[in-house]
Design a protein around this motif. Sequence first.
Motif, PDB file in Angstrom:
ATOM      1  N   VAL A  34       0.864  -1.178   0.000  1.00 21.82           N
ATOM      2  CA  VAL A  34       0.000   0.000   0.000  1.00 21.82           C
ATOM      3  C   VAL A  34       0.901   1.229   0.000  1.00 21.82           C
ATOM      4  O   VAL A  34       1.684   1.442   0.928  1.00 21.82           O
ATOM      5  N   MET A 173      -5.446  -1.386  -6.961  1.00 21.53           N
ATOM      6  CA  MET A 173      -6.487  -0.376  -6.792  1.00 21.53           C
ATOM      7  C   MET A 173      -5.819   0.991  -6.744  1.00 21.53           C
ATOM      8  O   MET A 173      -4.844   1.207  -6.008  1.00 21.53           O
ATOM      9  N   MET A 204      -2.455  -1.370  -3.377  1.00 22.08           N
ATOM     10  CA  MET A 204      -3.135  -0.089  -3.565  1.00 22.08           C
ATOM     11  C   MET A 204      -2.138   1.056  -3.704  1.00 22.08           C
ATOM     12  O   MET A 204      -1.076   1.051  -3.068  1.00 22.08           O
TER      13      MET A 204
END
Length: 268
Positions: A34, A173, A204
């Motif tokens: 992330v 994402m 992400m």
Amino acid sequence: MTDVPVLSVRNIRRSFADHAALDGVSLDVGQGEVVAVIGPSGSGKSTLVRCVHQLEPIDSGALYLDGELLGHEFAGGRLRPLPPRRVAEQRRRMGMVFQQFQLFPHWTVARNISEAQVRVHGRSREQARDRTLELLGRVGLADKADAHPRQLSGGQQQRVAIARALATRPRVMLLDEPTSALDPELVDEVLTVVRDLAAAGLTMVIVTHEIAFALEVADRFVFMDRGRIVDQGPVADVLADDRPDRLRAFLSRYTQAHGTARERGTRV
């Protein structure tokens, strides 16, 4: 995480007239990582994720998803743009959540999430419905399948948008300031969903101005200014004294507010 990046950005540039929105940006994002992209307004953060999703063309450089070149192919020893159909196929392997919710107001919540699954990905209506209900439960909206967007709060609409982006099980994402259009009291419900996704190991890239959230949920920060990556590293090190002056100046408001909140025993 594995050693093979899910997403690779290689020296990309993007200009608008005489303004260099991206000026030689390179970045790797690993499996399950992330990355929080932070920086002042106009630093190129949103342009970066829009270029990755191929909503904006790049002027030079290259983008790779799982090692596959995005937007171009080699043919006859030369590099040429992919046709729109192929670009759309590549884009389907990424999820995108925008600042604005981008929901169709005349469709129900369930149809907003399921329609692309049927028309673009070839799922049956039953398969799409099952996946849609699963995702609505995941984002805490199991009872809103038959509602219309106008019947939802801004936070609920953004959670529907997140569910829609998750529907195709994307490799990565991309979230572009997912809370910037929300009233302050609605921010936490969206951030809770993103925290859960991070805990589940979803890869992400999050453009955000929510510094406290970025420090909590991300593995790594990327600080951008004037179209360039000025600094990056583990989020645990973002407040260290040896970070660049420009980053420390940018974070100074957060650290001051954080210190005041700790004194008062409140949350930033």
